[in-house]
Design an enzyme around this catalytic site. Structure first.
Site, PDB file in Angstrom:
ATOM      1  N   LYS A 177      88.298  88.455  23.386  1.00  0.00           N
ATOM      2  CA  LYS A 177      88.729  87.754  24.604  1.00  0.00           C
ATOM      3  C   LYS A 177      87.625  87.564  25.660  1.00  0.00           C
ATOM      4  O   LYS A 177      87.887  87.671  26.859  1.00  0.00           O
ATOM      5  CB  LYS A 177      89.922  88.485  25.236  1.00  0.00           C
ATOM      6  CG  LYS A 177      91.129  88.572  24.338  1.00  0.00           C
ATOM      7  CD  LYS A 177      92.274  89.333  24.945  1.00  0.00           C
ATOM      8  CE  LYS A 177      92.042  90.833  24.960  1.00  0.00           C
ATOM      9  NZ  LYS A 177      93.243  91.605  25.271  1.00  0.00           N
ATOM     10  N   ASP A 212      97.985  97.378  24.179  1.00  0.00           N
ATOM     11  CA  ASP A 212      99.098  96.775  24.937  1.00  0.00           C
ATOM     12  C   ASP A 212     100.331  96.518  24.066  1.00  0.00           C
ATOM     13  O   ASP A 212     101.463  96.623  24.535  1.00  0.00           O
ATOM     14  CB  ASP A 212      98.664  95.492  25.672  1.00  0.00           C
ATOM     15  CG  ASP A 212      97.933  94.486  24.793  1.00  0.00           C
ATOM     16  OD1 ASP A 212      97.695  94.776  23.606  1.00  0.00           O
ATOM     17  OD2 ASP A 212      97.567  93.407  25.308  1.00  0.00           O
TER      18      ASP A 212
END
Ligand code: GLC
Length: 463
Positions: A177, A212
């Protein structure tokens, strides 16, 4: 007239297509369709990669043990902090767990990372900054800093591929990312955060490290006991699920009383190897985006679905269609790099005709033809529709791997694309109905609000 383009080898055409007569848009629209047989082939390839990863063999899917072996019941109690880091914005949360299954109370502060934190030195820039934000939040929310005799527990949601060796220990395998901070890959990120907290004299103890996806599953589970998967559709994308210990062939960590463990699949990396890439409907636009990315050759599936990429793909396809003379009638304007983010792509899909014209004007095309504005919308629908179908295949593959087809199963999901992108959830559901028929009705996609942060706090509370 549409100019003929020669397809690149990777354009998603079937054997029977006649590539020389197909244009940019036709290829992109065809890739988005993903007929049922392609979905099933993708599911098979995904399951094979899962099996290899679990066995410790070479695989696109890392299948990382999370060391979370007990699922929460709602009896977890106490005040726990969480640091939720996974993108340019991160949060420090104060989570109060009531212990009686009642409502969990959260307060949080949001912070933005600067470029220097993401690309500088982890030890000198990123982690000291994270620690200072924890310090600031704790001071504000507690009124003072905790004493050495009463340290506060913290769960660290770190949304990057991490090889854990304990619940509170894990080395970063690679950044994703857009992160590339130095001196982090191969290092224990819990130790780095703890060191930075200690250096500031902050008595906060990092009790648990969680992806997450794992947090998202854990946060929803007490409310929805059938929650067996945790998924993120945000800046990036990934999934985790509850696996039987007997199926984790590579596990060397000793007996686990519950007989199960949450596995972080790191599904975004599917497609990194050639055989699995062939199962994804990638086009030359995906390949160009990948080539210019910081992690070339990695996270191919993520680059088709993640919020970091959808808008950029729409932009690339629009410009390519204009270059090929299929739209824009010879006009020279193009949408600039960075000009079209995923939030805007979602707005494009939701817009009526006058709204679309306005958006294209904002994007640097004054007085656009209605047909060009409509084409922009169709491109956005194709890119996000393809993303939704690929997402459905990944979820369906896991449900099938778990032998839960036809059994009530809740998928806890968090992330901006899931929460905000026009029709994204409905499209995943539609594709799952294609795959499983009425059995798809047993699979519930459920928002796990703030799941990534709250889940880490829940895990830390039981550590
Ligand atoms: C990226 C990360 C993964 C995370 C996902 C969603 O794919 O590698 O760990 O879960 O983004 O944030």
């Amino acid at each position: 007239m549409a100019a003929a383009v020669v397809r690149s080898d990777s354009d998603a055409l079937s054997e029977t297509d006649t590539p020389l007569t197909r244009g940019v848009l036709a290829v992109v629209y065809a890739a988005a369709e993903m007929p049922l047989e392609d979905c099933k082939a993708l599911m098979d390839g995904f399951q094979a990669a899962m099996a290899r990863g679990l066995a410790g063999q070479e695989s696109d899917l890392k299948m990382l043990p999370s060391f979370v072996t007990e699922l929460p019941t709602g009896k977890e109690a106490g005040t726990v902090y969480a640091l939720d880091l996974g993108g340019t914005n991160f949060r420090v949360l104060r989570v109060v767990l009531p212990g009686d299954g009642g409502e969990i109370k959260t307060e949080f502060r949001s912070f933005a990372l600067q470029q220097c934190h993401m690309t500088g030195c982890g030890e000198a820039d990123l982690f000291p900054f994270l620690a200072s934000c924890i310090k600031e939040t704790v001071e504000q929310l507690e009124g003072s800093l905790p004493g050495a005799d009463e340290p506060l527990p913290l769960g660290f949601t770190f949304s990057f591929p991490t090889q854990q060796s304990a619940l509170n220990q894990g080395t970063l395998i690679s950044w994703t990312k857009g992160f590339c901070a130095s001196k982090c890959v191969g290092c224990d990120v819990v130790a780095m955060l703890q060191k930075a907290l200690n250096a500031l004299g902050v008595h906060v103890v990092v009790k648990a490290l969680a992806n997450d996806t794992v947090g998202t599953l854990m946060a929803l589970r007490p409310k929805e006991p059938n929650t067996s998967l945790g998924v993120i559709f945000g800046t990036g994308t990934n999934g985790c699920y509850v696996e039987q210990m007997s199926k984790i062939g590579k596990w060397t960590g000793g007996d686990v009383t519950s007989g199960r463990q949450c596995i972080n699949i790191e599904w975004g990396n599917f497609g990194a190897s050639v055989p699995s890439r062939k199962l994804l409907p990638v086009t030359r636009h995906d390949e160009a985006l990948d080539t210019e990315s910081l992690n070339k050759g990695e996270q191919i599936l993520e680059k088709m679905i993640g919020g970091m990429y959808i808008g950029e793909l729409v932009r690339r396809v629009f410009n390519a269609a204009a270059d090929a003379g299929e739209i824009m009638s010879g006009r020279k304007e193009r949408i600039e790099a960075g000009g079209l983010n995923t939030e805007l792509a979602s707005a494009i899909e939701a817009s009526d005709a006058p709204g679309l014209v306005k958006i294209l004007e904002q994007l640097g095309v004054p007085a656009p033809a209605a047909s060009d504005a409509k084409a922009l919308q169709k491109i956005a629908m194709a890119i996000s529709g393809r993303g939704a179908r690929v997402s459905a295949c990944a979820i369906a593959a896991i449900v099938q791997h778990m032998e839960r087809v036809g059994t009530p199963t809740v998928v806890g999901i968090d992330g901006s694309v899931f929460k905000c992108y026009t029709n994204f959830k409905a499209r995943i559901e539609a594709c799952m109905r294609d795959i499983f028929g009425d059995d798809a009705l047993h699979i519930k996609l459920q928002l796990s609000e703030d799941g990534s942060g709250v889940g880490a706090a829940v895990i830390a509370a039981t550590a």
